[in-house]
Scaffold this motif. Structure first.
Motif, mmCIF file in Angstrom:
data_model
loop_
_atom_site.group_PDB
_atom_site.id
_atom_site.type_symbol
_atom_site.label_atom_id
_atom_site.label_comp_id
_atom_site.label_asym_id
_atom_site.label_seq_id
_atom_site.Cartn_x
_atom_site.Cartn_y
_atom_site.Cartn_z
ATOM 1 N N ALA A 32 36.609 85.738 66.780
ATOM 2 C CA ALA A 32 37.008 87.054 66.262
ATOM 3 C C ALA A 32 38.456 87.083 65.796
ATOM 4 O O ALA A 32 38.858 88.010 65.093
ATOM 5 C CB ALA A 32 36.776 88.122 67.328
ATOM 6 N N GLY A 33 39.242 86.077 66.152
ATOM 7 C CA GLY A 33 40.638 86.008 65.733
ATOM 8 C C GLY A 33 40.831 85.405 64.351
ATOM 9 O O GLY A 33 41.958 85.151 63.935
ATOM 10 N N VAL A 34 39.729 85.183 63.642
ATOM 11 C CA VAL A 34 39.793 84.626 62.292
ATOM 12 C C VAL A 34 39.100 85.588 61.337
ATOM 13 O O VAL A 34 37.903 85.826 61.441
ATOM 14 C CB VAL A 34 39.109 83.236 62.221
ATOM 15 N N GLU A 35 39.878 86.154 60.412
ATOM 16 C CA GLU A 35 39.300 87.051 59.403
ATOM 17 C C GLU A 35 38.821 86.252 58.201
ATOM 18 O O GLU A 35 37.729 86.465 57.701
ATOM 19 C CB GLU A 35 40.349 88.069 58.969
ATOM 20 N N ARG A 36 39.680 85.350 57.718
ATOM 21 C CA ARG A 36 39.344 84.475 56.597
ATOM 22 C C ARG A 36 39.880 83.090 56.907
ATOM 23 O O ARG A 36 40.894 82.939 57.592
ATOM 24 C CB ARG A 36 39.978 84.977 55.298
ATOM 25 N N ILE A 37 39.197 82.075 56.343
ATOM 26 C CA ILE A 37 39.638 80.705 56.598
ATOM 27 C C ILE A 37 39.183 79.805 55.460
ATOM 28 O O ILE A 37 38.118 80.022 54.878
ATOM 29 C CB ILE A 37 39.134 80.201 57.963
ATOM 30 N N GLU A 38 40.018 78.823 55.154
ATOM 31 C CA GLU A 38 39.709 77.885 54.074
ATOM 32 C C GLU A 38 40.188 76.496 54.481
ATOM 33 O O GLU A 38 41.338 76.316 54.873
ATOM 34 C CB GLU A 38 40.438 78.326 52.800
ATOM 35 N N LEU A 39 39.297 75.525 54.406
ATOM 36 C CA LEU A 39 39.643 74.132 54.660
ATOM 37 C C LEU A 39 39.969 73.486 53.333
ATOM 38 O O LEU A 39 39.167 73.538 52.401
ATOM 39 C CB LEU A 39 38.477 73.413 55.341
ATOM 40 N N ARG A 40 41.130 72.863 53.246
ATOM 41 C CA ARG A 40 41.549 72.184 52.026
ATOM 42 C C ARG A 40 41.460 70.685 52.273
ATOM 43 O O ARG A 40 42.359 70.092 52.862
ATOM 44 C CB ARG A 40 42.964 72.598 51.657
ATOM 45 N N GLY A 41 40.341 70.112 51.836
ATOM 46 C CA GLY A 41 40.072 68.701 52.064
ATOM 47 C C GLY A 41 38.998 68.548 53.112
ATOM 48 O O GLY A 41 38.403 69.528 53.570
ATOM 49 N N PRO A 42 38.731 67.302 53.525
ATOM 50 C CA PRO A 42 37.727 67.072 54.566
ATOM 51 C C PRO A 42 38.285 67.460 55.930
ATOM 52 O O PRO A 42 39.501 67.627 56.088
ATOM 53 C CB PRO A 42 37.478 65.562 54.489
ATOM 54 N N PHE A 43 37.425 67.589 56.914
ATOM 55 C CA PHE A 43 37.878 67.876 58.278
ATOM 56 C C PHE A 43 38.402 66.564 58.857
ATOM 57 O O PHE A 43 37.700 65.842 59.566
ATOM 58 C CB PHE A 43 36.744 68.455 59.124
ATOM 59 N N PRO A 54 42.955 88.685 61.695
ATOM 60 C CA PRO A 54 42.735 90.066 61.264
ATOM 61 C C PRO A 54 44.048 90.850 61.160
ATOM 62 O O PRO A 54 44.857 90.858 62.083
ATOM 63 C CB PRO A 54 41.839 90.647 62.369
ATOM 64 N N GLY A 55 44.271 91.455 59.995
ATOM 65 C CA GLY A 55 45.437 92.300 59.787
ATOM 66 C C GLY A 55 46.759 91.566 59.760
ATOM 67 O O GLY A 55 47.808 92.184 59.913
ATOM 68 N N ASP A 56 46.736 90.250 59.562
ATOM 69 C CA ASP A 56 47.977 89.473 59.592
ATOM 70 C C ASP A 56 48.073 88.610 58.345
ATOM 71 O O ASP A 56 47.168 88.576 57.520
ATOM 72 C CB ASP A 56 48.008 88.601 60.848
ATOM 73 N N GLU A 57 49.188 87.918 58.222
ATOM 74 C CA GLU A 57 49.411 87.011 57.106
ATOM 75 C C GLU A 57 48.715 85.677 57.366
ATOM 76 O O GLU A 57 48.547 85.275 58.520
ATOM 77 C CB GLU A 57 50.920 86.768 56.932
ATOM 78 N N PRO A 58 48.338 84.950 56.306
ATOM 79 C CA PRO A 58 47.724 83.633 56.488
ATOM 80 C C PRO A 58 48.694 82.652 57.147
ATOM 81 O O PRO A 58 49.912 82.740 56.969
ATOM 82 C CB PRO A 58 47.419 83.172 55.060
#
Length: 139
Positions: A32-43, A54-58
């Protein structure tokens, strides 16, 4: 230095937990502490994750270590400080695993950020419980 650690035991196997970690775009389903997420490259080591609470800066995280299915470590470089979070899973018997999150902050974070550190990691118990439940459902 400031550090906090939390663990939970589960019947899920390490590989199931690793699959959930590696599927970064689906973290909001159990964290629940992740509003949006993006992986750049492989894991994998060197790739970055752009995570928005949520409600914060990336926040940009760099994968500093990745040893399938045992652990991964992400780091946020704040210039004068570094936030390093280790995500580990280990067997604790034939039928159980322990998942541990450990956050360590080194350097000189700004005072307000340092005070928020406990809040940032304060959801570790809920996050780990949700991760374990989701991983148990994969078995």
């Amino acid at each position: 230095m400031w550090a906090v650690e939390h663990s939970v035991e589960t019947s899920a196997r390490a590989q199931a937990i690793w699959r959930l970690w590696a599927d970064v775009e689906r973290w909001p389903e159990w964290n629940a502490g992740v509003e949006r997420i993006e992986l750049r490259g492989p894991f994998a080591v060197g790739s970055t994750i752009l995570m928005t609470p949520p409600g914060d800066e990336p926040v940009e995280l760099r994968i500093a270590e990745a040893v399938e299915p045992e652990l991964f470590v992400d780091e946020a470089d704040g210039g004068d400080f570094v936030v390093r979070t280790t995500h580990r899973v280990e067997a604790v018997g034939d039928e159980r695993s322990r998942i541990t999150y450990r956050m360590v902050i080194t350097g000189r974070p700004p005072i307000p950020w340092a005070q928020r550190s406990a809040e940032i990691s304060g959801d570790f118990p809920e996050v780990l419980a949700a991760l374990a439940a989701r991983a148990e459902g994969l078995a």
